[in-house]
Design an enzyme around this catalytic site. Structure first.
Site, short mmCIF file in Angstrom:
data_model
loop_
_atom_site.label_atom_id
_atom_site.label_comp_id
_atom_site.label_asym_id
_atom_site.label_seq_id
_atom_site.Cartn_x
_atom_site.Cartn_y
_atom_site.Cartn_z
N PHE A 136 -7.49 1.92 -12.08
CA PHE A 136 -6.61 1.30 -11.10
C PHE A 136 -7.53 0.58 -10.11
O PHE A 136 -8.53 1.15 -9.66
CB PHE A 136 -5.76 2.36 -10.39
CG PHE A 136 -4.79 1.76 -9.42
CD1 PHE A 136 -3.61 1.17 -9.87
CD2 PHE A 136 -5.04 1.77 -8.06
CE1 PHE A 136 -2.71 0.59 -8.98
CE2 PHE A 136 -4.15 1.19 -7.17
CZ PHE A 136 -2.98 0.60 -7.63
N ASP A 205 -9.75 10.96 -10.56
CA ASP A 205 -8.56 10.47 -9.88
C ASP A 205 -7.35 11.00 -10.65
O ASP A 205 -7.16 10.63 -11.83
CB ASP A 205 -8.58 8.94 -9.85
CG ASP A 205 -7.35 8.35 -9.15
OD1 ASP A 205 -6.29 9.01 -9.14
OD2 ASP A 205 -7.46 7.22 -8.65
N TYR A 230 2.79 10.84 -4.06
CA TYR A 230 4.12 10.22 -4.04
C TYR A 230 4.63 9.89 -5.43
O TYR A 230 5.69 9.28 -5.54
CB TYR A 230 4.13 8.97 -3.15
CG TYR A 230 2.98 8.02 -3.30
CD1 TYR A 230 2.89 7.15 -4.37
CD2 TYR A 230 1.97 7.98 -2.35
CE1 TYR A 230 1.84 6.27 -4.49
CE2 TYR A 230 0.90 7.10 -2.45
CZ TYR A 230 0.84 6.25 -3.53
OH TYR A 230 -0.21 5.38 -3.65
N LYS A 231 3.88 10.25 -6.45
CA LYS A 231 4.37 9.99 -7.81
C LYS A 231 5.03 11.28 -8.33
O LYS A 231 6.15 11.60 -7.94
CB LYS A 231 3.20 9.54 -8.68
CG LYS A 231 2.54 8.24 -8.18
CD LYS A 231 1.40 7.82 -9.08
CE LYS A 231 0.61 6.66 -8.49
NZ LYS A 231 1.37 5.40 -8.45
N ARG A 379 6.40 -0.47 -18.00
CA ARG A 379 6.06 0.95 -17.83
C ARG A 379 7.32 1.79 -17.62
O ARG A 379 8.17 1.45 -16.80
CB ARG A 379 5.15 1.15 -16.60
CG ARG A 379 3.80 0.51 -16.69
CD ARG A 379 2.82 1.09 -15.66
NE ARG A 379 3.43 1.20 -14.33
CZ ARG A 379 2.85 1.81 -13.29
NH1 ARG A 379 1.65 2.38 -13.43
NH2 ARG A 379 3.45 1.86 -12.12
#
Lengths: 408, 408
Positions: A136, A205, A230-231, A379
């Site tokens: 990312f 990560d 937050y995922k 996605r």
């Protein structure tokens, strides 16, 4: 009823996590399917009431007293201990606070300093940071800054080639547990062992794995890790990230952001910095309490939920979604970028298709919310606590409808 | 009615800002006096409802769509523009996000890099960071880290001696506008000019001045500034801090934390970093939306309130409080650490006394909330939007009562 619809019904009926769905605010009754929990988790039912109490009573009435009486001051380490079991960590190794990017900076600089302090003159010669070339983006940007500020060279390497890239010059290695784009799960135990064999330190990560599958930080001897909340952890938009520093390394962890919250005696207001022991050393400034305590409330949904059960359902969901896509979508119209073997799959499915931007726009219009990643990726995130098999079937069906509209 | 009580009544009756008090949640009717708004501002009435909407509707219903539809993505710069007029800045120079400590790091490293890029070989020889020796500790700790990571030496200097300490080696100077302990206001225009005359760059920490007095960032040519938002700006516990980078310097501002939110095209997901133009370059990772939008709601209390009026009332309040202390407290029992001249005073009064810890404990028990700073300081913050003259009189009266109890 079609065969996939019947299968979905059976699978939902047998789903041991089905009851967790009631812990979330969803569009029940409608045809909407939320498959973007890998970007922003749904709202847990318990959160709004808790946030209201934090705002109205803790801030509005108790005001400054809440730093002690409402447990604000110790929230970063307390909430870290709530996340710990979800990523296979014993207590006392995680603090919550700051963004993922800021934590990547702490961790990568910290890893370089650990490597250099580890073996005297040999350590000082370590001047290379290896980073996942498919990372990312923010991890790569921040690693580049960490390299620049520690006199290292940044070396981007595809994860599969990392073991061959390691050597005496390697100080730190920054890897993603799950690739944000393809959903590919990397081999954390093997890569960690390879980094250690080279005498270097690894930073993982966990943004796309924590809360979706077992991580095993302690078991596999990971040095440092960061992740967002937050995922799959449903902490809310931009909720604070976390930093894991393995217990045995904490005394030597030398943060590039030694804010007053990480001081051994923060209210001593001393001019000289003396780092706190333990995980607290990873703190920086005053924690953002509203976002942090919303996260704390959100973590209640994990009470009594084994992450192994989440993983089993996640794999069943993505398997089933792929079966439905195969059943509904004409061959060759989409290509699956997510690996088929379970040991290489996270909790999302990424499909490549020519007109992905337009396809996702139409899917969202019809209530199937995934996301589009430039230039050609669709996605679909599967969050086992609140996504069911009927959702997966419906999403695949709608995908077929939209693909039929947008051309062969 | 005693003479100070009468005076308080007259002053409150003539107070042009008295109506603002209704914008805050206070203990009306009780005898409580909140004089700790210089640590945590009181809750603005508008905040709870706004936060509830952010949680229930924006997150709970719109979910991921809120990044665009609810303006989440642009919140850091939008809220920065709301703070700008309060610190004398034109729009487009402030972004909100991260803690003060993290922003100090960005600003000080950024200032060193500006100095070095400014005048070629001469710039490269600049290897000293000057820091206020009486600074709030985190600024000193972070400046030390910034020095270490940029190959500089950190030189702590009392503010009054800063002009003499500047020279060809000075790269950056980090100063507090108002001293957190004594409430002393430093001469921002003169010190900024002195730093510039030495060819260096200045970073001002506005934590204890923004929202309490005019700052004039643009007018005085300040280079960089940071500040928190939970004191006089009432953003809530740990609400995000901000970073100001003067417009003319933005193209050369080179952040040590180049997260994906500061990329020129964040959703391009490019492996190479290319900084955004303007204030956005100061962003790092995903903003903590709950804390950030609570702050946005809190800033509504400033609509139509000139900061000059706030300053005038602040000085009148601290003057009057000192008069009351003089009238009520036996001479010699406390010593005022806050300068008497208006041009050297922020918006707090700090009194030194032998048994300050015990005195503050008793004051708080009786509803007069200030705070204690080790080893001997009583701090009383005067936040003109919701503190009145009767509050000041009552606090001084209670202080006299407590001091009489705790001994001569």
């Amino acid at each position: 009823m079609s065969e996939p619809k019947l299968r979905a019904k059976e699978l939902d009926a047998a789903d041991g996590l089905a009851a967790q769905r009631a812990e979330f605010v969803l569009d029940e009754g409608g045809e909407a399917v939320y498959l973007d929990g890998n970007s922003l988790g749904a709202l847990p039912v318990a959160v709004p009431g808790r946030v209201e109490d934090v705002v109205r009573r803790q801030w509005g009435e108790l005001r400054i007293r809440s730093w002690t009486e409402s447990g604000w001051w110790t929230a970063p380490e307390r909430i870290g201990d709530r996340i710990a079991p979800l990523v296979g960590a014993a207590a006392g190794q995680i603090v919550v606070g700051d963004s993922t990017s800021v934590n990547v900076f702490k961790a990568v600089v910290g890893a370089v300093r650990l490597a250099r302090s580890a073996d005297g003159a040999a350590g000082l010669a370590r001047d290379e940071i290896v980073v996942d070339a498919t990372t990312f983006p923010t991890d790569g940007y921040i690693a580049e800054s960490a390299a620049r500020m520690t006199g290292c060279t940044l070396r981007p390497v595809p994860p599969s080639e990392v073991p061959d890239a390691l050597g005496e010059r390697t100080a730190a290695v920054l890897l993603n547990h799950v690739d944000y784009r393809t959903g590919r799960l990397h081999d954390l135990p093997a890569l960690t062992a390879a980094v250690h064999a080279a005498g270097a330190y690894v930073v993982w990560d966990l943004c796309h794995s924590a809360g979706a599958l077992p991580v095993g930080l302690d078991e596999h001897g990971v040095d440092l890790a960061v992740g967002c909340t937050y995922k799959y952890l449903n902490g809310g938009p931009g909720s604070p990230a976390y930093l894991y520093v393995r217990a045995e390394l904490q005394d030597r962890f030398d943060s590039p952001l030694p804010g007053w919250n990480s001081h051994a005696e923060p209210f001593g207001m001393r001019p000289g910095y003396e780092p706190a022991p333990g995980a607290l050393r990873g703190r920086v400034g005053t924690p953002d309490i509203l976002s942090m305590l919303a996260l704390e409330a959100a973590l209640d949904v994990w009470d009594g939920v084994p992450v192994e059960a989440v993983r089993a359902k996640s794999l069943a969901l993505t398997d089933f979604f792929l079966e439905c896509v195969e059943a509904y979508v004409p061959e060759g119209r989409v290509e699956c970028l997510t690996p088929a073997p379970h040991e290489e799959r996270g909790s999302q499915v990424t499909l490549r298709c020519r007109d992905a931007g337009e396809v996702m726009r139409r899917l969202i219009e019809r209530g199937v919310v995934g996301d589009f990643r430039h230039p050609d990726a669709l996605r679909f995130g599967f969050t086992p606590l609140y996504v069911g098999f009927a959702d997966a079937e419906r999403a695949a069906g709608m995908l077929a409808v939209v693909l039929a509209e947008t051309g062969p």
